[in-house]
Design a protein around this motif. Sequence first.
Motif, PDB file in Angstrom:
ATOM      1  N   PHE A 179       7.961  24.948  -9.275  1.00  0.00           N
ATOM      2  CA  PHE A 179       7.256  24.030  -8.422  1.00  0.00           C
ATOM      3  C   PHE A 179       6.711  25.068  -7.450  1.00  0.00           C
ATOM      4  O   PHE A 179       7.455  25.894  -6.759  1.00  0.00           O
ATOM      5  N   ASP A 180       5.265  24.825  -6.803  1.00  0.00           N
ATOM      6  CA  ASP A 180       4.839  25.459  -5.793  1.00  0.00           C
ATOM      7  C   ASP A 180       4.026  24.441  -4.798  1.00  0.00           C
ATOM      8  O   ASP A 180       3.473  23.628  -5.427  1.00  0.00           O
ATOM      9  N   THR A 181       4.777  24.184  -3.594  1.00  0.00           N
ATOM     10  CA  THR A 181       4.246  23.354  -2.668  1.00  0.00           C
ATOM     11  C   THR A 181       3.511  23.850  -1.500  1.00  0.00           C
ATOM     12  O   THR A 181       3.839  24.789  -0.898  1.00  0.00           O
ATOM     13  N   TYR A 182       2.149  23.134  -1.334  1.00  0.00           N
ATOM     14  CA  TYR A 182       1.411  23.519  -0.026  1.00  0.00           C
ATOM     15  C   TYR A 182       1.301  22.432   0.893  1.00  0.00           C
ATOM     16  O   TYR A 182       0.928  21.419   0.211  1.00  0.00           O
ATOM     17  N   ILE A 183       1.267  22.485   2.080  1.00  0.00           N
ATOM     18  CA  ILE A 183       1.292  21.580   3.106  1.00  0.00           C
ATOM     19  C   ILE A 183       0.492  21.801   4.031  1.00  0.00           C
ATOM     20  O   ILE A 183       0.424  23.041   4.671  1.00  0.00           O
ATOM     21  N   SER A 184      -0.633  20.979   4.145  1.00  0.00           N
ATOM     22  CA  SER A 184      -1.601  21.148   5.340  1.00  0.00           C
ATOM     23  C   SER A 184      -1.848  20.006   6.007  1.00  0.00           C
ATOM     24  O   SER A 184      -1.300  18.989   5.637  1.00  0.00           O
ATOM     25  N   LYS A 185      -2.521  19.961   6.875  1.00  0.00           N
ATOM     26  CA  LYS A 185      -2.907  18.865   7.809  1.00  0.00           C
ATOM     27  C   LYS A 185      -3.380  17.631   6.884  1.00  0.00           C
ATOM     28  O   LYS A 185      -4.465  17.800   6.353  1.00  0.00           O
ATOM     29  N   GLY A 186      -2.555  16.506   6.759  1.00  0.00           N
ATOM     30  CA  GLY A 186      -3.051  15.407   6.049  1.00  0.00           C
ATOM     31  C   GLY A 186      -2.815  15.667   4.453  1.00  0.00           C
ATOM     32  O   GLY A 186      -3.400  14.602   3.756  1.00  0.00           O
ATOM     33  N   CYS A 187      -2.236  16.591   4.128  1.00  0.00           N
ATOM     34  CA  CYS A 187      -2.130  16.961   2.787  1.00  0.00           C
ATOM     35  C   CYS A 187      -0.667  17.429   2.258  1.00  0.00           C
ATOM     36  O   CYS A 187      -0.306  18.340   3.129  1.00  0.00           O
ATOM     37  N   VAL A 188      -0.310  17.235   0.984  1.00  0.00           N
ATOM     38  CA  VAL A 188       0.911  17.687   0.372  1.00  0.00           C
ATOM     39  C   VAL A 188       0.452  17.916  -1.194  1.00  0.00           C
ATOM     40  O   VAL A 188       0.085  17.093  -1.815  1.00  0.00           O
ATOM     41  N   THR A 189       0.401  19.248  -1.493  1.00  0.00           N
ATOM     42  CA  THR A 189       0.031  19.694  -2.870  1.00  0.00           C
ATOM     43  C   THR A 189       1.102  20.188  -3.512  1.00  0.00           C
ATOM     44  O   THR A 189       1.560  21.147  -3.104  1.00  0.00           O
ATOM     45  N   VAL A 190       1.381  19.702  -4.819  1.00  0.00           N
ATOM     46  CA  VAL A 190       2.407  20.287  -5.439  1.00  0.00           C
ATOM     47  C   VAL A 190       2.040  20.806  -6.851  1.00  0.00           C
ATOM     48  O   VAL A 190       1.320  19.971  -7.630  1.00  0.00           O
ATOM     49  N   TRP A 191       2.096  21.910  -7.127  1.00  0.00           N
ATOM     50  CA  TRP A 191       1.681  22.786  -8.366  1.00  0.00           C
ATOM     51  C   TRP A 191       2.914  22.773  -9.235  1.00  0.00           C
ATOM     52  O   TRP A 191       3.837  23.301  -8.684  1.00  0.00           O
ATOM     53  N   LEU A 192       2.734  22.542 -10.641  1.00  0.00           N
ATOM     54  CA  LEU A 192       3.984  22.685 -11.644  1.00  0.00           C
ATOM     55  C   LEU A 192       3.357  23.836 -12.541  1.00  0.00           C
ATOM     56  O   LEU A 192       2.248  23.770 -13.024  1.00  0.00           O
ATOM     57  N   TYR A 193       4.211  24.889 -12.752  1.00  0.00           N
ATOM     58  CA  TYR A 193       3.751  26.050 -13.590  1.00  0.00           C
ATOM     59  C   TYR A 193       4.943  26.301 -14.741  1.00  0.00           C
ATOM     60  O   TYR A 193       5.968  26.025 -14.096  1.00  0.00           O
ATOM     61  N   VAL A 230       1.449  22.809 -15.701  1.00  0.00           N
ATOM     62  CA  VAL A 230       2.226  21.796 -16.468  1.00  0.00           C
ATOM     63  C   VAL A 230       1.578  20.553 -15.855  1.00  0.00           C
ATOM     64  O   VAL A 230       1.628  20.276 -14.650  1.00  0.00           O
ATOM     65  N   GLY A 231       0.785  19.726 -16.869  1.00  0.00           N
ATOM     66  CA  GLY A 231       0.143  18.578 -16.440  1.00  0.00           C
ATOM     67  C   GLY A 231       0.850  17.285 -16.698  1.00  0.00           C
ATOM     68  O   GLY A 231       0.469  16.197 -16.644  1.00  0.00           O
ATOM     69  N   ASP A 232       2.220  17.417 -17.477  1.00  0.00           N
ATOM     70  CA  ASP A 232       2.983  16.385 -17.854  1.00  0.00           C
ATOM     71  C   ASP A 232       4.095  16.094 -16.759  1.00  0.00           C
ATOM     72  O   ASP A 232       5.073  16.710 -16.843  1.00  0.00           O
ATOM     73  N   TYR A 233       3.830  15.138 -15.652  1.00  0.00           N
ATOM     74  CA  TYR A 233       4.683  15.066 -14.638  1.00  0.00           C
ATOM     75  C   TYR A 233       4.542  13.711 -14.140  1.00  0.00           C
ATOM     76  O   TYR A 233       3.538  13.025 -14.673  1.00  0.00           O
ATOM     77  N   VAL A 234       5.466  13.346 -13.209  1.00  0.00           N
ATOM     78  CA  VAL A 234       5.428  11.885 -12.538  1.00  0.00           C
ATOM     79  C   VAL A 234       5.670  12.116 -10.962  1.00  0.00           C
ATOM     80  O   VAL A 234       6.598  12.927 -10.848  1.00  0.00           O
ATOM     81  N   VAL A 235       5.152  11.145 -10.257  1.00  0.00           N
ATOM     82  CA  VAL A 235       5.553  11.315  -8.782  1.00  0.00           C
ATOM     83  C   VAL A 235       6.224   9.925  -8.465  1.00  0.00           C
ATOM     84  O   VAL A 235       5.413   8.913  -8.854  1.00  0.00           O
TER      85      VAL A 235
END
Length: 76
Positions: free
Chosen positions: A20-34, A43-48
């Motif tokens: 997992f790679d997590t990016y946090i910026s103003k107003g946003c949390v982005t998580v990438w799965l590799y 990896v596109g098969d995920y759930v939040v």
Amino acid sequence: MKPGEALTVRSEAEGVDVWFDTYISKGCVTVWLYEDGDPYKIVGDYVVVDASGTRLDSGHQRPRGQRWSAGGPIID
């Protein structure tokens, strides 16, 4: 997300070593799965889910009308 909220990102891909790679910026949390940490194998098969187990859609609580780009939200 609002202050005090929690979410869980989990891969539903079986037999794959997911990083997992997590990016946090103003107003946003982005998580990438590799797969195996390779940024070219996304990896596109995920759930939040939230703390109660409710599935969350992409853009959960994103302000209406907020513009978005691959790099994150566009704050005017």
